[in-house]
Design a protein around this motif. Structure first.
Motif, short mmCIF file in Angstrom:
data_model
loop_
_atom_site.label_atom_id
_atom_site.label_comp_id
_atom_site.label_asym_id
_atom_site.label_seq_id
_atom_site.Cartn_x
_atom_site.Cartn_y
_atom_site.Cartn_z
N PHE A 236 -10.19 -11.38 -13.62
CA PHE A 236 -9.16 -11.87 -12.70
C PHE A 236 -8.28 -10.76 -12.12
O PHE A 236 -7.35 -11.04 -11.36
CB PHE A 236 -8.26 -12.89 -13.41
CG PHE A 236 -9.02 -14.09 -13.90
CD1 PHE A 236 -9.28 -15.16 -13.06
CD2 PHE A 236 -9.51 -14.14 -15.20
CE1 PHE A 236 -9.99 -16.26 -13.51
CE2 PHE A 236 -10.22 -15.24 -15.66
CZ PHE A 236 -10.47 -16.30 -14.81
N LEU A 237 -8.54 -9.51 -12.45
CA LEU A 237 -7.68 -8.41 -12.02
C LEU A 237 -7.55 -8.31 -10.51
O LEU A 237 -6.48 -7.97 -9.99
CB LEU A 237 -8.17 -7.08 -12.59
CG LEU A 237 -7.95 -6.89 -14.09
CD1 LEU A 237 -8.60 -5.60 -14.56
CD2 LEU A 237 -6.48 -6.93 -14.44
N LEU B 94 -1.95 -1.51 -16.96
CA LEU B 94 -1.66 -2.79 -16.30
C LEU B 94 -0.19 -3.14 -16.37
O LEU B 94 0.36 -3.73 -15.43
CB LEU B 94 -2.52 -3.90 -16.90
CG LEU B 94 -4.02 -3.78 -16.61
CD1 LEU B 94 -4.81 -4.78 -17.42
CD2 LEU B 94 -4.29 -3.94 -15.12
N LYS B 95 0.46 -2.78 -17.45
CA LYS B 95 1.91 -2.99 -17.55
C LYS B 95 2.63 -2.13 -16.51
O LYS B 95 3.50 -2.61 -15.79
CB LYS B 95 2.42 -2.68 -18.94
CG LYS B 95 3.94 -2.78 -19.05
CD LYS B 95 4.45 -2.43 -20.42
CE LYS B 95 5.97 -2.45 -20.37
NZ LYS B 95 6.58 -2.69 -21.65
N ASP B 96 2.27 -0.85 -16.46
CA ASP B 96 2.92 0.06 -15.53
C ASP B 96 2.67 -0.33 -14.07
O ASP B 96 3.51 -0.08 -13.20
CB ASP B 96 2.46 1.50 -15.77
CG ASP B 96 2.98 2.06 -17.08
OD1 ASP B 96 3.91 1.48 -17.67
OD2 ASP B 96 2.42 3.09 -17.54
N MET B 97 1.54 -0.97 -13.80
CA MET B 97 1.22 -1.45 -12.45
C MET B 97 1.86 -2.81 -12.15
O MET B 97 1.74 -3.33 -11.05
CB MET B 97 -0.30 -1.61 -12.29
CG MET B 97 -1.08 -0.33 -12.32
SD MET B 97 -2.88 -0.62 -12.37
CE MET B 97 -3.15 -1.73 -11.01
N ASP B 98 2.51 -3.42 -13.14
CA ASP B 98 3.08 -4.77 -13.03
C ASP B 98 2.02 -5.83 -12.72
O ASP B 98 2.31 -6.85 -12.10
CB ASP B 98 4.19 -4.83 -11.98
CG ASP B 98 5.45 -4.10 -12.42
OD1 ASP B 98 5.76 -4.14 -13.62
OD2 ASP B 98 6.10 -3.50 -11.55
N ARG B 99 0.79 -5.59 -13.16
CA ARG B 99 -0.27 -6.58 -12.93
C ARG B 99 -0.29 -7.65 -14.01
O ARG B 99 -0.66 -8.79 -13.79
CB ARG B 99 -1.65 -5.89 -12.84
CG ARG B 99 -2.80 -6.86 -12.61
CD ARG B 99 -2.63 -7.62 -11.29
NE ARG B 99 -3.62 -8.64 -11.11
CZ ARG B 99 -3.42 -9.94 -11.30
NH1 ARG B 99 -2.24 -10.39 -11.66
NH2 ARG B 99 -4.39 -10.80 -11.10
N VAL B 100 0.08 -7.28 -15.24
CA VAL B 100 0.12 -8.22 -16.36
C VAL B 100 1.55 -8.29 -16.87
O VAL B 100 2.22 -7.27 -16.99
CB VAL B 100 -0.83 -7.79 -17.50
CG1 VAL B 100 -0.73 -8.75 -18.68
CG2 VAL B 100 -2.27 -7.70 -17.01
N SER B 101 2.01 -9.50 -17.15
CA SER B 101 3.32 -9.70 -17.78
C SER B 101 3.10 -9.86 -19.27
O SER B 101 2.22 -10.61 -19.70
CB SER B 101 3.99 -10.96 -17.24
OG SER B 101 4.21 -10.84 -15.86
N TYR B 102 3.89 -9.15 -20.06
CA TYR B 102 3.77 -9.21 -21.51
C TYR B 102 5.03 -9.84 -22.08
O TYR B 102 6.14 -9.57 -21.63
CB TYR B 102 3.57 -7.81 -22.09
CG TYR B 102 2.26 -7.20 -21.65
CD1 TYR B 102 1.09 -7.43 -22.36
CD2 TYR B 102 2.18 -6.45 -20.48
CE1 TYR B 102 -0.12 -6.90 -21.93
CE2 TYR B 102 0.97 -5.92 -20.05
CZ TYR B 102 -0.17 -6.15 -20.78
OH TYR B 102 -1.36 -5.64 -20.35
N ASP B 103 4.83 -10.72 -23.06
CA ASP B 103 5.95 -11.42 -23.68
C ASP B 103 5.59 -11.67 -25.14
O ASP B 103 4.48 -11.39 -25.58
CB ASP B 103 6.21 -12.74 -22.94
CG ASP B 103 7.66 -13.20 -23.06
OD1 ASP B 103 8.41 -12.68 -23.93
OD2 ASP B 103 8.05 -14.09 -22.29
N VAL B 104 6.53 -12.21 -25.90
CA VAL B 104 6.33 -12.44 -27.32
C VAL B 104 6.52 -13.92 -27.67
O VAL B 104 7.22 -14.65 -26.96
CB VAL B 104 7.30 -11.60 -28.18
CG1 VAL B 104 7.09 -10.13 -27.95
CG2 VAL B 104 8.74 -11.97 -27.92
N VAL B 105 5.88 -14.32 -28.75
CA VAL B 105 6.18 -15.60 -29.40
C VAL B 105 6.37 -15.32 -30.89
O VAL B 105 5.78 -14.39 -31.44
CB VAL B 105 5.09 -16.68 -29.17
CG1 VAL B 105 4.98 -17.06 -27.71
CG2 VAL B 105 3.76 -16.27 -29.72
N SER B 106 7.20 -16.12 -31.50
CA SER B 106 7.52 -15.94 -32.91
C SER B 106 6.44 -16.54 -33.81
O SER B 106 5.58 -17.31 -33.35
CB SER B 106 8.86 -16.62 -33.22
OG SER B 106 8.72 -18.04 -33.12
#
Length: 172
Positions: A23-24, A95-107
């Motif tokens: 999907f990139l 991909l993070k530096d390109m802002d292509r993927v959003s990264y988040d956390v769950v507990s």
């Protein structure tokens, strides 16, 4: 048609890269990498490398890394043993530096809740690693009600069943 969003768990990152790679080039499709927020966001209680790490070197390559003041990898924790790694593959860093993927956390709690919910509602026992992605998809679906979400289930939960039952029980 393409999904609106693709969600996958991220430890070292190979399962997420496997699904994201398809999907990139589809900019209209949002990509979400979900990391273990663990017990808390205090160092040693999580493995949220992309969210809380900074560039460093591990195993001979540069990537985002949870590290101490000397640049050494920090202790990490996750309820999912496959996600407790202080670094991440260099593709994710790019991909993070390109802002292509959003990264988040769950507990851990959100992860265990999602493990039981998918198991009870659909009869699918997810690996604890994948339950992180399920937990995030549940939150995402509540915010974006009319969207389609593809969740990457990267492993079977039968390997985690004894651990979950011993630690959380059937009545969780």
């Amino acid at each position: 048609e393409l999904p609106d969003s693709v969600v996958a768990c991220v430890g070292g990152g190979s399962n997420a890269m496997g699904i994201f790679s398809g999907f990139l080039d589809d900019e209209e499709c949002k990509l979400y990498g979900v990391e273990p927020g663990g017990r808390s966001l205090e160092l040693g209680d999580h493995a949220a490398t992309m969210t809380l790490g900074k560039p460093g070197i591990i195993h001979g390559f540069k990537c985002y890394l949870l590290q101490d003041e000397k640049g050494e990898p920090s202790p990490v924790y996750s309820v999912a043993s496959g996600l407790d790694y202080p670094g991440v593959g260099p593709e994710h860093s790019m991909l993070k530096d390109m802002d292509r993927v959003s990264y988040d956390v769950v507990s851990d709690k959100e992860t265990i809740d999602a493990f039981f919910e998918l198991s009870r509602l659909e009869g699918i026992i997810p690996a604890l690693e994948s339950a992180h992605a399920v937990a995030y998809a549940i939150k995402l679906a509540q915010k974006e009600k009319q969207s389609s979400i593809l969740v990457n289930l990267s492993g079977r939960g039968d390997k985690d069943l004894d651990f979950v039952m011993d630690n959380y029980g059937m009545n969780y």
